[in-house]
Design a protein around this motif. Structure first.
Motif, PDB file in Angstrom:
ATOM      1  N   ARG A 114     -12.080  26.064 -26.062  1.00  0.00           N
ATOM      2  CA  ARG A 114     -12.180  25.037 -24.931  1.00  0.00           C
ATOM      3  C   ARG A 114     -12.183  23.529 -24.100  1.00  0.00           C
ATOM      4  O   ARG A 114     -11.373  22.591 -23.651  1.00  0.00           O
ATOM      5  CB  ARG A 114     -12.759  25.794 -23.567  1.00  0.00           C
ATOM      6  N   ARG A 115     -12.910  23.297 -25.749  1.00  0.00           N
ATOM      7  CA  ARG A 115     -13.149  21.713 -25.144  1.00  0.00           C
ATOM      8  C   ARG A 115     -13.727  21.072 -26.478  1.00  0.00           C
ATOM      9  O   ARG A 115     -14.106  22.192 -27.622  1.00  0.00           O
ATOM     10  CB  ARG A 115     -14.142  21.707 -23.646  1.00  0.00           C
ATOM     11  N   LEU A 116     -13.415  20.117 -26.442  1.00  0.00           N
ATOM     12  CA  LEU A 116     -14.168  19.527 -27.401  1.00  0.00           C
ATOM     13  C   LEU A 116     -15.177  18.649 -27.091  1.00  0.00           C
ATOM     14  O   LEU A 116     -15.509  17.843 -25.768  1.00  0.00           O
ATOM     15  CB  LEU A 116     -13.180  18.017 -28.668  1.00  0.00           C
ATOM     16  N   GLN A 117     -16.497  18.618 -27.618  1.00  0.00           N
ATOM     17  CA  GLN A 117     -17.832  17.296 -27.724  1.00  0.00           C
ATOM     18  C   GLN A 117     -18.392  16.935 -28.259  1.00  0.00           C
ATOM     19  O   GLN A 117     -18.867  17.368 -29.506  1.00  0.00           O
ATOM     20  CB  GLN A 117     -18.741  18.618 -27.035  1.00  0.00           C
ATOM     21  N   LEU A 118     -18.047  15.549 -28.285  1.00  0.00           N
ATOM     22  CA  LEU A 118     -19.730  14.539 -28.759  1.00  0.00           C
ATOM     23  C   LEU A 118     -20.828  15.620 -29.941  1.00  0.00           C
ATOM     24  O   LEU A 118     -21.109  15.810 -28.109  1.00  0.00           O
ATOM     25  CB  LEU A 118     -18.885  13.111 -28.469  1.00  0.00           C
ATOM     26  N   THR A 119     -21.425  14.859 -30.710  1.00  0.00           N
ATOM     27  CA  THR A 119     -22.500  15.474 -31.698  1.00  0.00           C
ATOM     28  C   THR A 119     -23.410  14.100 -30.750  1.00  0.00           C
ATOM     29  O   THR A 119     -22.335  13.112 -30.305  1.00  0.00           O
ATOM     30  CB  THR A 119     -22.050  15.958 -32.804  1.00  0.00           C
ATOM     31  N   PRO A 120     -24.419  14.230 -31.302  1.00  0.00           N
ATOM     32  CA  PRO A 120     -25.550  13.086 -30.633  1.00  0.00           C
ATOM     33  C   PRO A 120     -24.802  11.560 -32.122  1.00  0.00           C
ATOM     34  O   PRO A 120     -24.964  10.856 -31.864  1.00  0.00           O
ATOM     35  CB  PRO A 120     -26.452  13.344 -31.298  1.00  0.00           C
ATOM     36  N   GLU A 121     -24.535  11.915 -33.558  1.00  0.00           N
ATOM     37  CA  GLU A 121     -24.092  11.305 -34.220  1.00  0.00           C
ATOM     38  C   GLU A 121     -22.423  10.792 -33.895  1.00  0.00           C
ATOM     39  O   GLU A 121     -22.134   9.573 -34.315  1.00  0.00           O
ATOM     40  CB  GLU A 121     -23.622  11.984 -35.607  1.00  0.00           C
ATOM     41  N   GLY A 122     -21.607  11.881 -33.549  1.00  0.00           N
ATOM     42  CA  GLY A 122     -20.102  11.170 -32.539  1.00  0.00           C
ATOM     43  C   GLY A 122     -20.476  10.223 -30.991  1.00  0.00           C
ATOM     44  O   GLY A 122     -19.786   9.669 -31.298  1.00  0.00           O
ATOM     45  N   ALA A 123     -21.378  10.174 -30.233  1.00  0.00           N
ATOM     46  CA  ALA A 123     -21.667   9.405 -29.508  1.00  0.00           C
ATOM     47  C   ALA A 123     -21.717   8.128 -29.841  1.00  0.00           C
ATOM     48  O   ALA A 123     -21.560   7.497 -29.037  1.00  0.00           O
ATOM     49  CB  ALA A 123     -22.956  10.242 -28.211  1.00  0.00           C
ATOM     50  N   ALA A 124     -21.908   8.220 -30.845  1.00  0.00           N
ATOM     51  CA  ALA A 124     -23.174   6.995 -31.409  1.00  0.00           C
ATOM     52  C   ALA A 124     -21.917   6.086 -31.979  1.00  0.00           C
ATOM     53  O   ALA A 124     -21.820   5.338 -31.727  1.00  0.00           O
ATOM     54  CB  ALA A 124     -24.303   7.526 -32.026  1.00  0.00           C
ATOM     55  N   PHE A 125     -21.315   6.926 -33.112  1.00  0.00           N
ATOM     56  CA  PHE A 125     -20.202   6.557 -33.352  1.00  0.00           C
ATOM     57  C   PHE A 125     -19.294   5.673 -32.912  1.00  0.00           C
ATOM     58  O   PHE A 125     -18.034   4.761 -32.613  1.00  0.00           O
ATOM     59  CB  PHE A 125     -19.694   7.366 -34.423  1.00  0.00           C
ATOM     60  N   TYR A 126     -19.147   6.607 -31.470  1.00  0.00           N
ATOM     61  CA  TYR A 126     -18.329   6.323 -30.356  1.00  0.00           C
ATOM     62  C   TYR A 126     -18.399   5.469 -29.346  1.00  0.00           C
ATOM     63  O   TYR A 126     -17.528   4.121 -29.522  1.00  0.00           O
ATOM     64  CB  TYR A 126     -17.691   7.704 -29.285  1.00  0.00           C
ATOM     65  N   ALA A 127     -19.532   5.215 -29.115  1.00  0.00           N
ATOM     66  CA  ALA A 127     -20.050   3.939 -28.719  1.00  0.00           C
ATOM     67  C   ALA A 127     -19.946   2.231 -29.631  1.00  0.00           C
ATOM     68  O   ALA A 127     -19.319   1.340 -29.327  1.00  0.00           O
ATOM     69  CB  ALA A 127     -21.880   4.240 -27.929  1.00  0.00           C
ATOM     70  N   ARG A 128     -20.588   3.062 -30.140  1.00  0.00           N
ATOM     71  CA  ARG A 128     -20.399   1.673 -31.619  1.00  0.00           C
ATOM     72  C   ARG A 128     -18.734   1.265 -31.976  1.00  0.00           C
ATOM     73  O   ARG A 128     -18.189  -0.063 -31.971  1.00  0.00           O
ATOM     74  CB  ARG A 128     -20.361   1.434 -32.896  1.00  0.00           C
ATOM     75  N   ALA A 129     -18.150   2.157 -31.915  1.00  0.00           N
ATOM     76  CA  ALA A 129     -15.993   1.994 -32.505  1.00  0.00           C
ATOM     77  C   ALA A 129     -15.946   1.352 -31.417  1.00  0.00           C
ATOM     78  O   ALA A 129     -15.162   0.763 -31.447  1.00  0.00           O
ATOM     79  CB  ALA A 129     -15.398   3.646 -32.385  1.00  0.00           C
ATOM     80  N   THR A 130     -15.979   2.031 -30.235  1.00  0.00           N
ATOM     81  CA  THR A 130     -15.059   1.152 -28.872  1.00  0.00           C
ATOM     82  C   THR A 130     -14.900  -0.586 -28.614  1.00  0.00           C
ATOM     83  O   THR A 130     -14.345  -1.185 -28.088  1.00  0.00           O
ATOM     84  CB  THR A 130     -16.009   1.850 -27.673  1.00  0.00           C
ATOM     85  N   ARG A 131     -16.407  -0.428 -29.096  1.00  0.00           N
ATOM     86  CA  ARG A 131     -17.415  -2.405 -29.185  1.00  0.00           C
ATOM     87  C   ARG A 131     -16.583  -2.657 -30.432  1.00  0.00           C
ATOM     88  O   ARG A 131     -15.961  -4.209 -29.918  1.00  0.00           O
ATOM     89  CB  ARG A 131     -18.540  -1.952 -29.331  1.00  0.00           C
ATOM     90  N   ILE A 132     -16.300  -1.911 -31.614  1.00  0.00           N
ATOM     91  CA  ILE A 132     -15.988  -3.009 -32.476  1.00  0.00           C
ATOM     92  C   ILE A 132     -14.214  -3.538 -31.845  1.00  0.00           C
ATOM     93  O   ILE A 132     -13.257  -3.936 -32.493  1.00  0.00           O
ATOM     94  CB  ILE A 132     -15.728  -1.901 -33.599  1.00  0.00           C
TER      95      ILE A 132
END
Length: 300
Positions: free
Chosen positions: A58-76
């Motif tokens: 039904r959906r994709l959900q970020l893990t805590p590690e994924g959320a942290a990586f997403y935040a850093r990746a967008t900044r990079i």
């Protein structure tokens, strides 16, 4: 460690998966297959040694590690884009420019001008997406968008390309079958076609004869996604439409569409802007060259 890993490319695809909510939508933006996107994310997870996304039918959900990586990746990725803009600011325009425009503007104005623009800037290429839905430039990774109507996004820098009155029109065949409305009240018995997306101004305003404005909501038996589609339905005699005059100027001049209630038209204008995301750093030479070219050549 392998030296051929494209870390920024992996980050960009991963960010698109998160922002688009799935592999298929991210694949379309990245011009990859869904399976290639899925494999790329799986390879990224193996390399990092953590699970970034929880997958279900039904959906994709970020893990805590994924959320942290997403935040850093967008900044990079933002830093990379800023660095590229700064480096390119003083250079001749080159590289790919992503442009988003409404269907009518794209077909009538943008595409006919592209050969001259690309001849002037032979080291550039242009990636054009045509849609009347207002897109988020940051989310879609677009460099420039053409917006028709009020500007409400404070993050965007806007260069005005022109303006056009809004008018109600119908085909002579529709008027022959249903009659010509003489007052806004008479519109209630007419087929008033509308768009399937939310607009900043949904109603049709008219002068009420006493110095005020009366608004009639569109209410018809067809919804469409863009201005070209709604014009086609009007030409086919299905109903009345309210659009920017520049979209139907040729058809009105040829008698294929007839203005309706022009004596009560309040004269409100739709402004056309080329917009891009502002920032503290220098503007990319690609964006500057393209926007300047539009300001110089577009005549609405």
């Amino acid at each position: 460690m392998s030296q051929d890993i494209n870390r920024s490319g992996e980050m960009e695809v991963f960010v698109r998966v998160v922002e688009q909510g799935g592999f298929s939508a991210a694949a379309r933006l990245s011009r990859l297959t869904p399976s290639a996107v899925s494999k790329l994310v799986a390879r990224l997870e193996r390399r990092l040694g953590v699970r970034l996304l929880q997958r279900s039918t039904r959906r994709l959900q970020l893990t805590p590690e994924g959320a942290a990586f997403y935040a850093r990746a967008t900044r990079i990725l933002d830093e990379i884009a800023a660095a590229e803009q700064e480096a390119a600011a003083g250079a001749a325009p080159r590289g790919r420019l992503r442009v988003n425009a409404s269907v009518h503007f794209g077909m009538a104005y943008l595409l006919p001008l592209l050969p001259a623009f690309l001849e002037r800037h032979p080291e550039m290429s242009v990636d054009v997406a045509l849609t009347d839905t207002v897109v988020d430039l940051m989310e879609q990774r677009a460099d420039v968008a053409i917006r028709v109507g009020p500007m409400r996004d404070s993050r965007l820098v806007a260069k005005k390309l022109g303006e056009s009155r809004n008018i109600v029109v119908a085909a002579p065949s529709y008027i022959a079958r249903h009659g010509l409305p003489r007052t806004p009240h008479e519109l209630e018995r007419h087929n008033r076609l509308r768009f399937c997306f939310t607009r900043i101004v949904e109603g049709w305003p008219f002068l009420d004869g006493t110095g005020g404005i009366v608004t009639v909501p569109p209410d018809g038996n067809a919804l469409v996604s863009d201005g070209e589609a709604i014009k086609a339905l009007a030409l086919a005699g299905l109903g009345l439409v309210r659009v920017s005059e520049f979209q139907v100027r040729a058809e009105v001049a040829q008698g294929l569409l007839v203005p309706v209630l022009e004596d009560l038209n309040p004269g409100d204008l739709s402004e056309v802007h080329a917009v891009y995301v502002g920032g503290a750093g220098p503007l990319s030479s690609r964006i500057r060259a393209f926007v300047d070219f539009l300001v110089e050549n577009v005549r609405i």
